[in-house]
Design a protein around this motif. Sequence first.
Motif, PDB file in Angstrom:
ATOM      1  N   MET A   1      59.745 -29.761 103.199  1.00 45.61           N
ATOM      2  CA  MET A   1      59.759 -28.358 103.617  1.00 45.61           C
ATOM      3  C   MET A   1      58.712 -27.582 102.818  1.00 45.61           C
ATOM      4  SD  MET A   1      62.996 -25.737 103.687  1.00 45.61           S
ATOM      5  CE  MET A   1      62.823 -24.068 104.282  1.00 45.61           C
ATOM      6  N   GLU A   2      57.892 -26.799 103.502  1.00 47.66           N
ATOM      7  CA  GLU A   2      56.807 -26.072 102.842  1.00 47.66           C
ATOM      8  C   GLU A   2      57.352 -24.948 101.972  1.00 47.66           C
ATOM      9  OE1 GLU A   2      52.660 -23.732 103.996  1.00 47.66           O
ATOM     10  OE2 GLU A   2      53.803 -24.820 105.523  1.00 47.66           O
ATOM     11  N   HIS A   3      56.787 -24.833 100.761  1.00 49.76           N
ATOM     12  CA  HIS A   3      57.217 -23.818  99.803  1.00 49.76           C
ATOM     13  C   HIS A   3      56.681 -22.443 100.214  1.00 49.76           C
ATOM     14  CE1 HIS A   3      57.946 -21.825  95.979  1.00 49.76           C
ATOM     15  NE2 HIS A   3      56.657 -21.540  95.893  1.00 49.76           N
ATOM     16  N   THR A   4      57.557 -21.446 100.247  1.00 48.32           N
ATOM     17  CA  THR A   4      57.125 -20.077 100.538  1.00 48.32           C
ATOM     18  C   THR A   4      56.495 -19.475  99.297  1.00 48.32           C
ATOM     19  OG1 THR A   4      58.885 -19.759 102.169  1.00 48.32           O
ATOM     20  CG2 THR A   4      57.876 -17.778 101.248  1.00 48.32           C
ATOM     21  N   LEU A   5      55.321 -18.897  99.458  1.00 54.77           N
ATOM     22  CA  LEU A   5      54.617 -18.274  98.341  1.00 54.77           C
ATOM     23  C   LEU A   5      55.439 -17.122  97.789  1.00 54.77           C
ATOM     24  CD1 LEU A   5      51.908 -17.984  96.710  1.00 54.77           C
ATOM     25  CD2 LEU A   5      51.217 -16.330  98.475  1.00 54.77           C
ATOM     26  N   ARG A   6      55.724 -17.160  96.489  1.00 58.60           N
ATOM     27  CA  ARG A   6      56.454 -16.081  95.829  1.00 58.60           C
ATOM     28  C   ARG A   6      55.438 -15.175  95.150  1.00 58.60           C
ATOM     29  NH1 ARG A   6      60.214 -20.002  92.382  1.00 58.60           N
ATOM     30  NH2 ARG A   6      58.116 -20.845  92.154  1.00 58.60           N
ATOM     31  N   ALA A   7      55.330 -13.951  95.620  1.00 57.60           N
ATOM     32  CA  ALA A   7      54.302 -13.039  95.136  1.00 57.60           C
ATOM     33  C   ALA A   7      54.924 -11.769  94.572  1.00 57.60           C
ATOM     34  CB  ALA A   7      53.338 -12.676  96.264  1.00 57.60           C
ATOM     35  N   VAL A   8      54.273 -11.249  93.542  1.00 58.21           N
ATOM     36  CA  VAL A   8      54.674  -9.982  92.936  1.00 58.21           C
ATOM     37  C   VAL A   8      53.490  -9.036  92.960  1.00 58.21           C
ATOM     38  CG1 VAL A   8      55.383  -8.829  90.798  1.00 58.21           C
ATOM     39  CG2 VAL A   8      56.435 -11.007  91.440  1.00 58.21           C
ATOM     40  N   SER A   9      53.729  -7.823  93.412  1.00 57.64           N
ATOM     41  CA  SER A   9      52.734  -6.758  93.375  1.00 57.64           C
ATOM     42  C   SER A   9      53.104  -5.802  92.250  1.00 57.64           C
ATOM     43  CB  SER A   9      52.708  -6.015  94.718  1.00 57.64           C
ATOM     44  OG  SER A   9      52.044  -4.778  94.602  1.00 57.64           O
ATOM     45  N   ILE A  10      52.169  -5.545  91.355  1.00 57.56           N
ATOM     46  CA  ILE A  10      52.392  -4.601  90.254  1.00 57.56           C
ATOM     47  C   ILE A  10      51.463  -3.412  90.448  1.00 57.56           C
ATOM     48  CG2 ILE A  10      52.235  -4.224  87.757  1.00 57.56           C
ATOM     49  CD1 ILE A  10      52.875  -7.123  87.310  1.00 57.56           C
ATOM     50  N   GLY A  11      52.025  -2.203  90.463  1.00 59.46           N
ATOM     51  CA  GLY A  11      51.174  -1.034  90.633  1.00 59.46           C
ATOM     52  C   GLY A  11      51.950   0.220  90.910  1.00 59.46           C
ATOM     53  N   GLY A  12      51.434   1.001  91.840  1.00 56.90           N
ATOM     54  CA  GLY A  12      52.004   2.290  92.185  1.00 56.90           C
ATOM     55  C   GLY A  12      51.005   3.052  93.035  1.00 56.90           C
ATOM     56  N   GLY A  13      51.325   4.268  93.373  1.00 54.58           N
ATOM     57  CA  GLY A  13      50.401   5.123  94.116  1.00 54.58           C
ATOM     58  C   GLY A  13      50.138   4.617  95.519  1.00 54.58           C
ATOM     59  N   THR A  14      48.932   4.913  96.032  1.00 54.71           N
ATOM     60  CA  THR A  14      48.588   4.532  97.401  1.00 54.71           C
ATOM     61  C   THR A  14      47.995   3.138  97.494  1.00 54.71           C
ATOM     62  OG1 THR A  14      46.414   5.574  97.153  1.00 54.71           O
ATOM     63  CG2 THR A  14      48.186   6.941  98.050  1.00 54.71           C
TER      64      THR A  14
ATOM     65  N   GLU B   1      62.262 -11.003  85.862  1.00 53.24           N
ATOM     66  CA  GLU B   1      62.617 -12.256  86.528  1.00 53.24           C
ATOM     67  C   GLU B   1      61.647 -12.563  87.669  1.00 53.24           C
ATOM     68  OE1 GLU B   1      66.369 -14.231  89.025  1.00 53.24           O
ATOM     69  OE2 GLU B   1      66.536 -12.207  88.188  1.00 53.24           O
ATOM     70  N   ALA B   2      61.286 -11.532  88.440  1.00 52.76           N
ATOM     71  CA  ALA B   2      60.368 -11.733  89.570  1.00 52.76           C
ATOM     72  C   ALA B   2      59.003 -12.214  89.081  1.00 52.76           C
ATOM     73  CB  ALA B   2      60.227 -10.438  90.362  1.00 52.76           C
ATOM     74  N   ILE B   3      58.499 -11.613  88.013  1.00 53.24           N
ATOM     75  CA  ILE B   3      57.183 -11.995  87.483  1.00 53.24           C
ATOM     76  C   ILE B   3      57.206 -13.422  86.942  1.00 53.24           C
ATOM     77  CG2 ILE B   3      55.480 -11.501  85.667  1.00 53.24           C
ATOM     78  CD1 ILE B   3      56.343  -8.513  85.938  1.00 53.24           C
ATOM     79  N   LEU B   4      58.255 -13.773  86.211  1.00 48.44           N
ATOM     80  CA  LEU B   4      58.334 -15.104  85.601  1.00 48.44           C
ATOM     81  C   LEU B   4      58.489 -16.213  86.640  1.00 48.44           C
ATOM     82  CD1 LEU B   4      60.578 -14.370  82.472  1.00 48.44           C
ATOM     83  CD2 LEU B   4      58.115 -14.815  82.530  1.00 48.44           C
ATOM     84  N   SER B   5      59.076 -15.901  87.791  1.00 48.30           N
ATOM     85  CA  SER B   5      59.313 -16.926  88.814  1.00 48.30           C
ATOM     86  C   SER B   5      58.267 -16.911  89.921  1.00 48.30           C
ATOM     87  CB  SER B   5      60.708 -16.754  89.418  1.00 48.30           C
ATOM     88  OG  SER B   5      60.835 -15.489  90.058  1.00 48.30           O
ATOM     89  N   ALA B   6      57.247 -16.074  89.800  1.00 50.50           N
ATOM     90  CA  ALA B   6      56.254 -15.918  90.867  1.00 50.50           C
ATOM     91  C   ALA B   6      55.222 -17.043  90.863  1.00 50.50           C
ATOM     92  CB  ALA B   6      55.546 -14.575  90.719  1.00 50.50           C
ATOM     93  N   ASP B   7      54.592 -17.225  92.021  1.00 48.75           N
ATOM     94  CA  ASP B   7      53.423 -18.101  92.162  1.00 48.75           C
ATOM     95  C   ASP B   7      52.134 -17.285  92.038  1.00 48.75           C
ATOM     96  OD1 ASP B   7      54.979 -20.474  92.929  1.00 48.75           O
ATOM     97  OD2 ASP B   7      55.331 -19.384  94.807  1.00 48.75           O
TER      98      ASP B   7
END
Length: 346
Positions: A1-14, A172-178
Amino acid sequence: MEHTLRAVSIGGGTGQPRAIAALRHMGASIDSVVAMADDGGSTGVLREQAGILPPGDVRKCLSALAGDPASAFARAFAHRFPYIDDHALGNLVLTALAEETDSFAQAISVCEDLLQCVGRVHPSTLDPVTMSGVTVAGQEVHGQARISYGGCAMQRVWLDQQDPAANPRAVEAILSADLVVLGPGSLFTSIVSNLQVPGIAGALAHTHAVRVFVCPKIDSLGETQGMSVADHVDQLLAQSERPLLDAVLVHHASTPEFVYPYAPGPAYRMGALADEVVSARDIDTAKRAPFGPIEAGEQDIARIKGNVPAVLVRDFTGSESAAVHDVQALATALGEVLDQCRSARR
């Protein structure tokens, strides 16, 4: 089964919704980590009068993650009421839910369900924080809005509260992200303000994810005025003694783009840390000048390559404003970065 990319966006604003849109194109599972120092506009009013954590950037991410961003409710969530302090409906909903549940995190969770979001939104900290900084001219500035709209580049910024606690879910999200994407967005107020939360910078330093900084396309008044791409990267790297970046995406167009982002308009309320109302037409003569591309010459690129393993220079021009990245082009470049950095680690 193909692994789903785990992504985190860090920021704010527009800028952060552009990263979210690109990650959606990539089919990623998305967590958004959002800056909590905003004190301007509708958010500033609600922080001051309701004592809530800043809802504005959280609302933008919720809208970007909505199951159907074009649905009537998703559009209404972003709707502004110019005759009610220019509040966005989503800001008012988050405020009401936070008061009813006694939890800002729970308010976000309820809105995620209402909007049928395809990802999660996490404040970088659940502690109330404010931001200060010192300009390149040596003047201290207090308040996120004043830093953003002050008309002078910043030398450094800091959170006024010492060692605010990082939101465990964000960590947790950042540590487990791809993949972790910083930006695009305002360098100090949208990105560095997240990294000023020690637990967030620590998680970014220790994650096994590929960490990418998407540099803004257009120079901005105040905050980063006159700073090159390399200057942006130097500021990010200064936030930790450990390496924080694996790659940098740099915009370069064959034809320079300019944008007039501050046309005369209604007064902009600076927020809880300011006692004045500033008109867009009165802030500064420079604010009426066009903003051009951030300098990204050969020397700048070479300087970045001395500190960051991968630097990709691409044209992110699209059919929308010159200030924003084309979503498809950004998604393609992020895919290139993933392939390149993964290959280098093998």
